[in-house]
Design a protein around this motif. Sequence first.
Motif, PDB file in Angstrom:
ATOM      1  N   PHE A 188       1.033  -1.584  -0.364  1.00 28.96           N
ATOM      2  CA  PHE A 188       0.301   0.172   0.129  1.00 28.96           C
ATOM      3  C   PHE A 188       0.458   1.074   0.098  1.00 28.96           C
ATOM      4  O   PHE A 188       0.256   2.465   0.263  1.00 28.96           O
ATOM      5  CB  PHE A 188      -0.627   0.116   1.419  1.00 28.96           C
ATOM      6  N   GLY A 189       2.183   1.059  -0.237  1.00 27.11           N
ATOM      7  CA  GLY A 189       3.614   2.582  -0.351  1.00 27.11           C
ATOM      8  C   GLY A 189       3.415   2.715  -1.663  1.00 27.11           C
ATOM      9  O   GLY A 189       2.892   3.147  -2.442  1.00 27.11           O
ATOM     10  N   ILE A 190       4.902   2.002  -2.195  1.00 27.88           N
ATOM     11  CA  ILE A 190       5.010   2.770  -2.979  1.00 27.88           C
ATOM     12  C   ILE A 190       5.082   1.509  -3.933  1.00 27.88           C
ATOM     13  O   ILE A 190       4.636   1.701  -5.488  1.00 27.88           O
ATOM     14  CB  ILE A 190       7.207   2.313  -2.536  1.00 27.88           C
ATOM     15  N   THR A 191       4.418   0.668  -3.956  1.00 24.08           N
ATOM     16  CA  THR A 191       4.234  -0.120  -5.210  1.00 24.08           C
ATOM     17  C   THR A 191       2.569   0.091  -5.130  1.00 24.08           C
ATOM     18  O   THR A 191       2.571  -0.115  -6.963  1.00 24.08           O
ATOM     19  CB  THR A 191       3.733  -2.044  -4.716  1.00 24.08           C
ATOM     20  N   ALA A 192       2.206   0.404  -5.075  1.00 27.39           N
ATOM     21  CA  ALA A 192       0.533   1.045  -4.860  1.00 27.39           C
ATOM     22  C   ALA A 192       0.614   2.723  -5.393  1.00 27.39           C
ATOM     23  O   ALA A 192      -0.158   2.538  -6.975  1.00 27.39           O
ATOM     24  CB  ALA A 192      -0.405   1.424  -4.048  1.00 27.39           C
ATOM     25  N   GLN A 193       1.633   3.504  -5.492  1.00 27.00           N
ATOM     26  CA  GLN A 193       1.993   4.450  -5.624  1.00 27.00           C
ATOM     27  C   GLN A 193       2.541   4.814  -7.307  1.00 27.00           C
ATOM     28  O   GLN A 193       2.266   5.033  -8.285  1.00 27.00           O
ATOM     29  CB  GLN A 193       2.272   5.456  -4.565  1.00 27.00           C
ATOM     30  N   ILE A 194       3.605   3.771  -7.676  1.00 28.26           N
ATOM     31  CA  ILE A 194       4.303   3.416  -9.098  1.00 28.26           C
ATOM     32  C   ILE A 194       2.758   2.530  -9.974  1.00 28.26           C
ATOM     33  O   ILE A 194       3.422   3.120 -11.019  1.00 28.26           O
ATOM     34  CB  ILE A 194       5.469   2.792  -8.947  1.00 28.26           C
ATOM     35  N   LYS A 195       2.437   1.974  -9.204  1.00 27.10           N
ATOM     36  CA  LYS A 195       1.487   1.552 -10.276  1.00 27.10           C
ATOM     37  C   LYS A 195       0.006   2.411 -10.879  1.00 27.10           C
ATOM     38  O   LYS A 195       0.024   2.187 -12.033  1.00 27.10           O
ATOM     39  CB  LYS A 195       0.164  -0.020  -9.534  1.00 27.10           C
ATOM     40  N   ARG A 196      -0.302   2.985 -10.259  1.00 21.68           N
ATOM     41  CA  ARG A 196      -0.754   4.661 -10.393  1.00 21.68           C
ATOM     42  C   ARG A 196      -0.349   5.270 -11.763  1.00 21.68           C
ATOM     43  O   ARG A 196      -0.738   5.680 -12.152  1.00 21.68           O
ATOM     44  CB  ARG A 196      -1.487   5.115  -9.256  1.00 21.68           C
ATOM     45  N   ALA A 197       1.152   5.528 -10.652  1.00 26.26           N
ATOM     46  CA  ALA A 197       1.429   6.429 -11.706  1.00 26.26           C
ATOM     47  C   ALA A 197       1.596   6.258 -12.590  1.00 26.26           C
ATOM     48  O   ALA A 197       1.873   6.901 -14.195  1.00 26.26           O
ATOM     49  CB  ALA A 197       2.411   6.447 -11.408  1.00 26.26           C
ATOM     50  N   ALA A 198       2.690   4.974 -13.336  1.00 28.22           N
ATOM     51  CA  ALA A 198       2.724   3.911 -14.142  1.00 28.22           C
ATOM     52  C   ALA A 198       0.977   4.020 -14.877  1.00 28.22           C
ATOM     53  O   ALA A 198       1.672   4.581 -15.834  1.00 28.22           O
ATOM     54  CB  ALA A 198       2.957   2.957 -14.647  1.00 28.22           C
ATOM     55  N   ILE A 199       0.001   3.621 -14.489  1.00 31.61           N
ATOM     56  CA  ILE A 199      -0.922   3.466 -15.473  1.00 31.61           C
ATOM     57  C   ILE A 199      -1.873   4.762 -16.377  1.00 31.61           C
ATOM     58  O   ILE A 199      -1.749   5.471 -17.083  1.00 31.61           O
ATOM     59  CB  ILE A 199      -2.315   2.738 -14.507  1.00 31.61           C
ATOM     60  N   SER A 200      -1.080   6.032 -14.818  1.00 32.26           N
ATOM     61  CA  SER A 200      -2.006   7.230 -15.133  1.00 32.26           C
ATOM     62  C   SER A 200      -0.853   7.879 -16.567  1.00 32.26           C
ATOM     63  O   SER A 200      -1.437   8.614 -17.636  1.00 32.26           O
ATOM     64  CB  SER A 200      -1.241   8.811 -14.193  1.00 32.26           C
ATOM     65  N   ILE A 201       0.023   7.574 -17.989  1.00 32.27           N
ATOM     66  CA  ILE A 201       1.041   7.812 -18.911  1.00 32.27           C
ATOM     67  C   ILE A 201       0.359   7.054 -19.777  1.00 32.27           C
ATOM     68  O   ILE A 201      -0.438   8.023 -20.596  1.00 32.27           O
ATOM     69  CB  ILE A 201       2.221   7.619 -18.664  1.00 32.27           C
ATOM     70  N   PRO A 202      -0.789   6.382 -20.553  1.00 34.35           N
ATOM     71  CA  PRO A 202      -1.302   5.732 -20.768  1.00 34.35           C
ATOM     72  C   PRO A 202      -2.750   6.595 -21.265  1.00 34.35           C
ATOM     73  O   PRO A 202      -2.868   6.388 -22.027  1.00 34.35           O
ATOM     74  CB  PRO A 202      -1.346   4.666 -21.518  1.00 34.35           C
ATOM     75  N   SER A 203      -2.995   6.467 -20.092  1.00 37.78           N
ATOM     76  CA  SER A 203      -4.436   6.952 -19.271  1.00 37.78           C
ATOM     77  C   SER A 203      -3.996   7.951 -20.104  1.00 37.78           C
ATOM     78  O   SER A 203      -4.977   8.638 -20.770  1.00 37.78           O
ATOM     79  CB  SER A 203      -4.762   6.918 -18.407  1.00 37.78           C
ATOM     80  N   ASN A 204      -3.646   9.123 -20.100  1.00 39.39           N
ATOM     81  CA  ASN A 204      -3.571  11.100 -20.364  1.00 39.39           C
ATOM     82  C   ASN A 204      -3.272  10.375 -21.512  1.00 39.39           C
ATOM     83  O   ASN A 204      -4.161  11.444 -22.362  1.00 39.39           O
ATOM     84  CB  ASN A 204      -3.047  11.072 -19.278  1.00 39.39           C
ATOM     85  N   ILE A 205      -2.328  10.322 -22.156  1.00 42.24           N
ATOM     86  CA  ILE A 205      -2.197  10.624 -23.782  1.00 42.24           C
ATOM     87  C   ILE A 205      -3.309   9.544 -24.318  1.00 42.24           C
ATOM     88  O   ILE A 205      -3.673  10.630 -25.534  1.00 42.24           O
ATOM     89  CB  ILE A 205      -1.074   9.001 -24.549  1.00 42.24           C
ATOM     90  N   ALA A 206      -3.995   9.123 -24.087  1.00 42.95           N
ATOM     91  CA  ALA A 206      -5.407   8.116 -24.317  1.00 42.95           C
ATOM     92  C   ALA A 206      -6.452   9.512 -24.554  1.00 42.95           C
ATOM     93  O   ALA A 206      -7.159   9.762 -25.541  1.00 42.95           O
ATOM     94  CB  ALA A 206      -5.326   7.095 -24.167  1.00 42.95           C
TER      95      ALA A 206
END
Length: 116
Positions: free
Chosen positions: A33-51
């Motif tokens: 619930f720390g860095i693992t969750a945070q890095i996944k959310r940030a990574a998902i944000s990249i293609p999501s914002n491009i789309a």
Amino acid sequence: MNKFKDLIIWQKSMDLVEKIYKATDNLPIDEKFGITAQIKRAAISIPSNIAEGAGRKGNNEFRHFLSVANGSCCEVETQLLLIKRLNFGNSIAIEELLNLIEDIKNMNYALQKKLT
């Protein structure tokens, strides 16, 4: 530009998300619930914002979402560097992810410039 799936930057960003998910499988369980969750959310944000940006009407809006995606790239980069500093992950795998992020950021800057 609604064909975001044809964009190489989107495809590479999706690859990054997949690799981040695989790389975080080996992080300490107490980081779930720390860095693992945070890095996944940030990574998902990249293609999501491009789309999302590609689905907008104008170049100005697309550039804005590309800018947000670039911020998420920097966030993921920072989190990977932290994982490396804390010796939580495989250094070689982390370097590969950092190189992929650098490619995505360069593509992002080039696309933003093209949309000007």
